[in-house]
Design a protein around this motif. Structure first.
Motif, PDB file in Angstrom:
ATOM      1  N   LEU A 100       0.844  -1.183   0.000  1.00  0.00           N
ATOM      2  CA  LEU A 100       0.000   0.000   0.000  1.00  0.00           C
ATOM      3  C   LEU A 100       0.888   1.244   0.000  1.00  0.00           C
ATOM      4  O   LEU A 100       1.762   1.370   0.856  1.00  0.00           O
ATOM      5  CB  LEU A 100      -0.811  -0.043   1.303  1.00  0.00           C
ATOM      6  CG  LEU A 100      -1.960   0.901   1.511  1.00  0.00           C
ATOM      7  CD1 LEU A 100      -3.067   0.581   0.514  1.00  0.00           C
ATOM      8  CD2 LEU A 100      -2.482   0.723   2.946  1.00  0.00           C
ATOM      9  N   ILE A 102       0.874   5.130   0.686  1.00  0.00           N
ATOM     10  CA  ILE A 102       0.036   6.168   1.298  1.00  0.00           C
ATOM     11  C   ILE A 102       0.703   7.521   1.077  1.00  0.00           C
ATOM     12  O   ILE A 102       1.798   7.788   1.593  1.00  0.00           O
ATOM     13  CB  ILE A 102      -0.172   5.927   2.806  1.00  0.00           C
ATOM     14  CG1 ILE A 102      -0.710   4.515   3.043  1.00  0.00           C
ATOM     15  CG2 ILE A 102      -1.134   6.962   3.391  1.00  0.00           C
ATOM     16  CD1 ILE A 102      -0.962   4.180   4.500  1.00  0.00           C
ATOM     17  N   PHE A 117      -7.627   7.193   9.938  1.00  0.00           N
ATOM     18  CA  PHE A 117      -6.446   6.508  10.468  1.00  0.00           C
ATOM     19  C   PHE A 117      -5.988   7.147  11.783  1.00  0.00           C
ATOM     20  O   PHE A 117      -5.439   6.479  12.652  1.00  0.00           O
ATOM     21  CB  PHE A 117      -5.275   6.571   9.477  1.00  0.00           C
ATOM     22  CG  PHE A 117      -5.439   5.717   8.247  1.00  0.00           C
ATOM     23  CD1 PHE A 117      -6.335   4.671   8.187  1.00  0.00           C
ATOM     24  CD2 PHE A 117      -4.661   5.970   7.116  1.00  0.00           C
ATOM     25  CE1 PHE A 117      -6.470   3.879   7.048  1.00  0.00           C
ATOM     26  CE2 PHE A 117      -4.772   5.183   5.974  1.00  0.00           C
ATOM     27  CZ  PHE A 117      -5.682   4.143   5.940  1.00  0.00           C
ATOM     28  N   HIS A 121      -8.355   4.009  17.711  1.00  0.00           N
ATOM     29  CA  HIS A 121      -9.179   2.840  17.464  1.00  0.00           C
ATOM     30  C   HIS A 121      -8.448   1.548  17.864  1.00  0.00           C
ATOM     31  O   HIS A 121      -7.257   1.585  18.184  1.00  0.00           O
ATOM     32  CB  HIS A 121      -9.582   2.775  15.979  1.00  0.00           C
ATOM     33  CG  HIS A 121      -8.437   2.698  15.015  1.00  0.00           C
ATOM     34  ND1 HIS A 121      -7.792   3.803  14.501  1.00  0.00           N
ATOM     35  CD2 HIS A 121      -7.801   1.638  14.460  1.00  0.00           C
ATOM     36  CE1 HIS A 121      -6.836   3.429  13.680  1.00  0.00           C
ATOM     37  NE2 HIS A 121      -6.807   2.111  13.637  1.00  0.00           N
ATOM     38  N   HIS A 123      -8.394  -2.884  16.640  1.00  0.00           N
ATOM     39  CA  HIS A 123      -8.838  -3.900  15.688  1.00  0.00           C
ATOM     40  C   HIS A 123      -9.049  -5.207  16.452  1.00  0.00           C
ATOM     41  O   HIS A 123      -8.446  -5.427  17.511  1.00  0.00           O
ATOM     42  CB  HIS A 123      -7.798  -4.138  14.588  1.00  0.00           C
ATOM     43  CG  HIS A 123      -7.510  -2.935  13.778  1.00  0.00           C
ATOM     44  ND1 HIS A 123      -8.377  -2.431  12.847  1.00  0.00           N
ATOM     45  CD2 HIS A 123      -6.439  -2.102  13.776  1.00  0.00           C
ATOM     46  CE1 HIS A 123      -7.853  -1.358  12.285  1.00  0.00           C
ATOM     47  NE2 HIS A 123      -6.672  -1.124  12.836  1.00  0.00           N
ATOM     48  N   GLU A 127      -2.324  -5.893  13.993  1.00  0.00           N
ATOM     49  CA  GLU A 127      -2.038  -5.038  12.834  1.00  0.00           C
ATOM     50  C   GLU A 127      -0.553  -5.204  12.526  1.00  0.00           C
ATOM     51  O   GLU A 127       0.291  -4.870  13.356  1.00  0.00           O
ATOM     52  CB  GLU A 127      -2.371  -3.585  13.171  1.00  0.00           C
ATOM     53  CG  GLU A 127      -2.012  -2.630  12.065  1.00  0.00           C
ATOM     54  CD  GLU A 127      -2.773  -1.316  12.165  1.00  0.00           C
ATOM     55  OE1 GLU A 127      -3.874  -1.299  12.730  1.00  0.00           O
ATOM     56  OE2 GLU A 127      -2.247  -0.308  11.676  1.00  0.00           O
ATOM     57  N   ARG A 129       2.501  -4.304  10.011  1.00  0.00           N
ATOM     58  CA  ARG A 129       2.899  -3.375   8.961  1.00  0.00           C
ATOM     59  C   ARG A 129       4.414  -3.395   8.815  1.00  0.00           C
ATOM     60  O   ARG A 129       5.152  -3.262   9.801  1.00  0.00           O
ATOM     61  CB  ARG A 129       2.455  -1.941   9.301  1.00  0.00           C
ATOM     62  CG  ARG A 129       0.953  -1.773   9.478  1.00  0.00           C
ATOM     63  CD  ARG A 129       0.207  -1.900   8.171  1.00  0.00           C
ATOM     64  NE  ARG A 129      -1.208  -1.633   8.330  1.00  0.00           N
ATOM     65  CZ  ARG A 129      -2.147  -2.563   8.503  1.00  0.00           C
ATOM     66  NH1 ARG A 129      -1.809  -3.836   8.553  1.00  0.00           N
ATOM     67  NH2 ARG A 129      -3.416  -2.233   8.629  1.00  0.00           N
ATOM     68  N   PHE A 138       3.112   5.387  14.020  1.00  0.00           N
ATOM     69  CA  PHE A 138       2.037   4.695  14.718  1.00  0.00           C
ATOM     70  C   PHE A 138       2.086   5.177  16.157  1.00  0.00           C
ATOM     71  O   PHE A 138       3.144   5.095  16.795  1.00  0.00           O
ATOM     72  CB  PHE A 138       2.230   3.175  14.680  1.00  0.00           C
ATOM     73  CG  PHE A 138       1.798   2.556  13.389  1.00  0.00           C
ATOM     74  CD1 PHE A 138       0.473   2.225  13.176  1.00  0.00           C
ATOM     75  CD2 PHE A 138       2.720   2.334  12.375  1.00  0.00           C
ATOM     76  CE1 PHE A 138       0.060   1.663  11.973  1.00  0.00           C
ATOM     77  CE2 PHE A 138       2.314   1.781  11.163  1.00  0.00           C
ATOM     78  CZ  PHE A 138       0.976   1.447  10.963  1.00  0.00           C
ATOM     79  N   HIS A 166      -4.700   2.665  19.227  1.00  0.00           N
ATOM     80  CA  HIS A 166      -3.633   3.215  18.396  1.00  0.00           C
ATOM     81  C   HIS A 166      -4.211   4.139  17.331  1.00  0.00           C
ATOM     82  O   HIS A 166      -5.436   4.228  17.164  1.00  0.00           O
ATOM     83  CB  HIS A 166      -2.829   2.094  17.728  1.00  0.00           C
ATOM     84  CG  HIS A 166      -3.614   1.349  16.689  1.00  0.00           C
ATOM     85  ND1 HIS A 166      -4.519   0.367  17.008  1.00  0.00           N
ATOM     86  CD2 HIS A 166      -3.643   1.439  15.331  1.00  0.00           C
ATOM     87  CE1 HIS A 166      -5.071  -0.117  15.909  1.00  0.00           C
ATOM     88  NE2 HIS A 166      -4.554   0.527  14.866  1.00  0.00           N
ATOM     89  N   PHE A 168      -2.682   6.244  13.377  1.00  0.00           N
ATOM     90  CA  PHE A 168      -1.605   6.286  12.378  1.00  0.00           C
ATOM     91  C   PHE A 168      -1.616   7.648  11.688  1.00  0.00           C
ATOM     92  O   PHE A 168      -2.685   8.217  11.429  1.00  0.00           O
ATOM     93  CB  PHE A 168      -1.855   5.202  11.334  1.00  0.00           C
ATOM     94  CG  PHE A 168      -1.015   5.333  10.092  1.00  0.00           C
ATOM     95  CD1 PHE A 168       0.227   4.731  10.015  1.00  0.00           C
ATOM     96  CD2 PHE A 168      -1.465   6.068   9.001  1.00  0.00           C
ATOM     97  CE1 PHE A 168       1.011   4.862   8.872  1.00  0.00           C
ATOM     98  CE2 PHE A 168      -0.690   6.204   7.855  1.00  0.00           C
ATOM     99  CZ  PHE A 168       0.549   5.596   7.794  1.00  0.00           C
ATOM    100  N   LEU A 178       3.849   0.582   2.567  1.00  0.00           N
ATOM    101  CA  LEU A 178       3.701  -0.435   3.611  1.00  0.00           C
ATOM    102  C   LEU A 178       3.346  -1.780   3.015  1.00  0.00           C
ATOM    103  O   LEU A 178       2.558  -1.855   2.059  1.00  0.00           O
ATOM    104  CB  LEU A 178       2.573  -0.041   4.576  1.00  0.00           C
ATOM    105  CG  LEU A 178       2.778   1.205   5.422  1.00  0.00           C
ATOM    106  CD1 LEU A 178       1.502   1.516   6.215  1.00  0.00           C
ATOM    107  CD2 LEU A 178       3.958   1.038   6.373  1.00  0.00           C
TER     108      LEU A 178
HETATM  109  C1  KMT Z   1      -5.024   0.942  10.583  1.00  0.00           C
HETATM  110  O1  KMT Z   1      -5.342   0.655  11.718  1.00  0.00           O
HETATM  111  O2  KMT Z   1      -5.191   0.185   9.611  1.00  0.00           O
HETATM  112  C2  KMT Z   1      -4.417   2.213  10.427  1.00  0.00           C
HETATM  113  O3  KMT Z   1      -4.285   2.870  11.398  1.00  0.00           O
HETATM  114  C3  KMT Z   1      -3.913   2.635   9.106  1.00  0.00           C
HETATM  115  C4  KMT Z   1      -2.481   2.492   8.954  1.00  0.00           C
HETATM  116  S1  KMT Z   1      -2.014   1.302   7.784  1.00  0.00           S
HETATM  117  C5  KMT Z   1      -2.907   1.548   6.385  1.00  0.00           C
END
Ligand code: KMT
Length: 220
Positions: A100, A102, A117, A121, A123, A127, A129, A138, A166, A168, A178
């Protein structure tokens, strides 16, 4: 050189793409991180040695054992044939991969995406990367809810555990390439804070308190 990370000046109203160091700077170093481990320095030292002995050319250590953020230093020039990357992927089951770029020129709805981003948030999954070109930040919350800014540059592979708060942002270079890795079909859904009842958040909090060393063992 190890990845650079520092506590952020949270009162700063500066551009998010600036480093936002505290004054004086408060770097987050492996020594600092060892000091945060609640067992003992010798255990932390053991982990650094153990990590080093289990990697080839790259440097691998816990960025913060309490946070569960993992870090590897790899050779970004060789990502297509890198045995160490291959091993990490095999060991951790990362069968999905994409790349990706960015930057304002390549991302549709760039401002909106960056805003999302940069909204805090979690997940439901890790994550992962790997920075191949450029650089970016980050930001992760530590257990006292302070922001730690992690500056990733070409060669840095980081793994943020599921459930860690986190965000970004690009830095002033305005460009990062990335590699994204994932186990199985990727799910990029961001769950904005607050998420205290989210299963991934609950699990993360549980591990922070009781399974620090267990988590480290599993990682290697
Ligand atoms: C995420 O959680 O996917 C992000 O913060 C974006 C950064 S990587 C595309």
């Amino acid at each position: 050189m190890a990845i650079e990370a520092w506590f952020m000046d949270e009162t700063s109203g500066e551009d998010q793409r600036l480093p936002r160091h505290c004054y004086p700077k408060e770097l987050v170093s492996p020594d600092y991180l060892a000091g945060q481990i609640s067992l003992s320095i010798s255990v932390s030292f053991f982990w650094v040695l153990f990590s080093l002995s289990h990697t080839n050319s790259g440097l691998c250590l816990y960025l913060n054992t309490e946070l569960g953020v993992l870090y590897w230093r790899l050779n970004p020039e060789n990502y297509e044939n890198d045995a160490e990357l291959k091993k990490i992927r095999e060991d951790r089951g990362y069968n999905y991969m994409d790349l990706l770029d960015i930057c304002p020129e390549k991302v549709a709805d760039f401002k909106e995406k960056l805003k999302n981003f940069y909204t805090e948030h979690i997940h439901a999954d890790e994550e992962i990367r790997y920075c191949l070109e450029g650089s970016a930040y980050f930001d992760v919350r530590d257990k006292y809810d302070r922001w730690i800014r992690i500056w990733i540059k070409a060669g840095d592979l980081i793994i943020l555990p599921a459930g860690i708060y986190h965000r970004f942002t690009l830095d002033t270079g305005d460009y990062v390439k990335l590699m994204r890795l994932f186990v199985g079909e990727p799910v990029w859904t961001a769950h904005n804070r607050p998420q205290e009842d989210h299963p991934a958040r609950k699990e993360y909090i549980k591990n922070l308190v009781t399974e620090k060393v267990g988590a480290a063992l599993e990682a290697y």
